[in-house]
Design an enzyme around this catalytic site. Structure first.
Site, short mmCIF file in Angstrom:
data_model
loop_
_atom_site.label_atom_id
_atom_site.label_comp_id
_atom_site.label_asym_id
_atom_site.label_seq_id
_atom_site.Cartn_x
_atom_site.Cartn_y
_atom_site.Cartn_z
N GLY A 158 0.93 -1.52 -0.31
CA GLY A 158 -0.42 0.18 0.08
C GLY A 158 1.05 1.14 -0.30
N SER A 159 0.10 2.38 0.12
CA SER A 159 0.79 3.71 -0.29
C SER A 159 0.20 5.06 0.49
CB SER A 159 1.64 4.25 -1.85
OG SER A 159 -0.12 4.22 -2.40
N GLY A 160 0.91 6.14 0.57
CA GLY A 160 -0.11 7.09 0.84
C GLY A 160 0.23 7.30 2.49
N SER A 161 0.33 5.84 3.66
CA SER A 161 -0.06 6.03 4.74
C SER A 161 -1.20 5.34 5.38
CB SER A 161 0.71 7.02 5.96
OG SER A 161 1.82 7.30 5.16
N GLY A 163 -4.05 2.50 6.29
CA GLY A 163 -3.20 1.73 7.59
C GLY A 163 -2.47 1.75 8.79
N ARG A 283 9.24 5.69 -7.65
CA ARG A 283 8.17 6.00 -8.57
C ARG A 283 9.01 7.42 -7.70
NH1 ARG A 283 5.70 7.95 -3.99
NH2 ARG A 283 5.00 6.63 -2.27
#
Length: 407
Positions: A158-161, A163, A283
């Site tokens: 996942g990404s974007g913090s 969870g 990325r």
């Protein structure tokens, strides 16, 4: 002669429009392929061609790109999305199919699996937090006990913090584990949890293209337990020795996970034992504008040149200090109004003010990148001046949120 096109797989709320505009400046016709083009407001606003495609299906993407090749000269393919970095691996496979420059899909996939990434970094001697992989609540609790509280509990992909949470005691570990496994969290892969030591210290982001370190950014978060970006400064105020140590570890990261083509951003904490790697992201950063404002290097345009197989140029044009601040809500509820952005934009030295939300929008904080209602970014020749400009602009923006009615 066929028109040269840049294929963009999916989009991004903060950098998607910048890619479209950079492509146009480079004489390319941008075409977005998306499972839901309506989620990207800038496509309709800028009248950008968008095609509905199942972007999780490589064969469907190949068919669509093959169809487009009958009309256009496809100069390059790239892509991004806010939440699932694994899409970039699909982009790499698509590039390989059409014999176009692109990232190594296997390297991207290794990075997207945070446990696999941790293993590769640790094996290469790169400093990382202590970590364990857990498949159920019992394993999470035992892992936290082995590492020692407080710990970070987060999805293994996942990404974007999303969870990600700091858990300071066993109750918080149990509560967050129940949340992740309870059906409310959206998993981008099979449900597995990474339990990590909480590496404490100043936070830094290293911006890289290929094997060239462009610069290091300092970042800060809103108060725990979540990790929501609040502000950042580029370049980070570091000593020559600190800069060199972070650069050396960054290059070791690239070798360990097999990266070295295109953009990478690496997150660090400077702890008692020096720089410790939090994450290697295969990325471009979600916020490359600070680099452009500080050094005059347009990372997005240079990335597109690389995607096209052309020469890039990462040489700085000037040396300023840029800084940004996110506009973060302090409560959940209905956004009554938000204004002052035009006054803030008019402040000398402010580069951009962006508001993501509209009045009457429900505000429900999720503890990740989606909490930001917008941002302000400024630049000047000195750190003190930039900070003063930024503060003045932020102070001009205000909003009102009416809490949801309680039962």
């Amino acid at each position: 002669m066929a028109r040269r096109a840049l294929i963009l797989v999916e989009g991004h709320r903060s950098i998607g429009l910048r890619y479209v505009q950079a492509a146009q400046r480079l004489g390319l016709y941008p075409i977005t392929l998306s499972a839901d083009p309506t989620q990207y407001d800038y496509l309709a606003a800028e009248d950008i061609e968008a095609i509905h495609v199942d972007t999780d299906n490589l064969d469907a993407l190949i068919r669509e790109c093959s169809r487009l090749r009958a009309t256009y000269n496809i100069a390059g393919i790239t892509g991004f999305t806010d939440l699932d970095e694994s899409l970039y691996a699909t982009v790499g496979k698509l590039c390989r199919h059409f014999d176009l420059p692109g990232p190594n899909p296997a390297s991207v996939e290794r990075c997207c699996d945070k446990f696999a990434q941790r293993q590769l970094l640790a094996k290469a001697g790169v400093p990382v937090p202590a970590y364990r992989l857990a498949a159920n609540a019992t394993e999470v609790e035992s892992s936290a006990a082995e590492i020692g509280l407080p710990v970070i509990v987060k999805p293994a992909a996942g990404s974007g913090s999303s969870g990600v949470r700091l858990c300071r005691d066993v109750d918080e570990v149990a509560e967050h584990t129940a949340y992740l496994f309870g059906g409310k969290h959206t998993w981008v892969s099979s449900p597995r949890i990474l339990v990590e030591e909480f590496a404490q210290g100043p936070f830094y982001i290293v911006h890289i293209m290929g094997y060239e370190v462009i610069g290091i950014e300092a970042g800060a978060f809103d108060p725990p337990p979540h990790f929501v970006f609040r502000e950042g400064t580029f370049p980070a105020p570091l000593t020559d020795d600190e800069y060199k140590r972070i650069v050396d570890v960054s290059l070791s990261c690239l070798r360990a996970v097999g990266l070295g083509w295109g953009p990478t951003c690496i997150e660090f904490r400077w702890t008692k034992r020096g720089p410790v790697v939090i994450e290697v992201n295969p990325r471009i950063s979600g916020g490359p504008q600070p680099v452009q404002l500080a050094y005059g290097v347009d990372l997005i345009a240079e990335h597109i040149k690389l995607v096209m197989g052309e020469e890039w140029d990462l040489r700085g044009r000037h040396s300023h200090i840029s800084a940004w601040r996110c506009l973060l809500p302090d409560r959940d509820g209905i956004l009554d109004w938000i204004d002052g952005d035009s006054r803030a934009t008019a402040v000398s030295g402010v580069a951009e003010v962006k508001i993501y939300v509209k009045p009457k929008t429900p505000i429900v904080r999720k503890g990740d990148y989606r909490d930001s209602m917008g941002y302000v970014i400024a630049a000047s020749p000195s750190l003190a001046q930039t900070q003063a400009i930024l503060q003045r602009a932020v102070d001009l923006i205000s909003w009102s949120i009416t809490p949801f009615p309680t039962e």
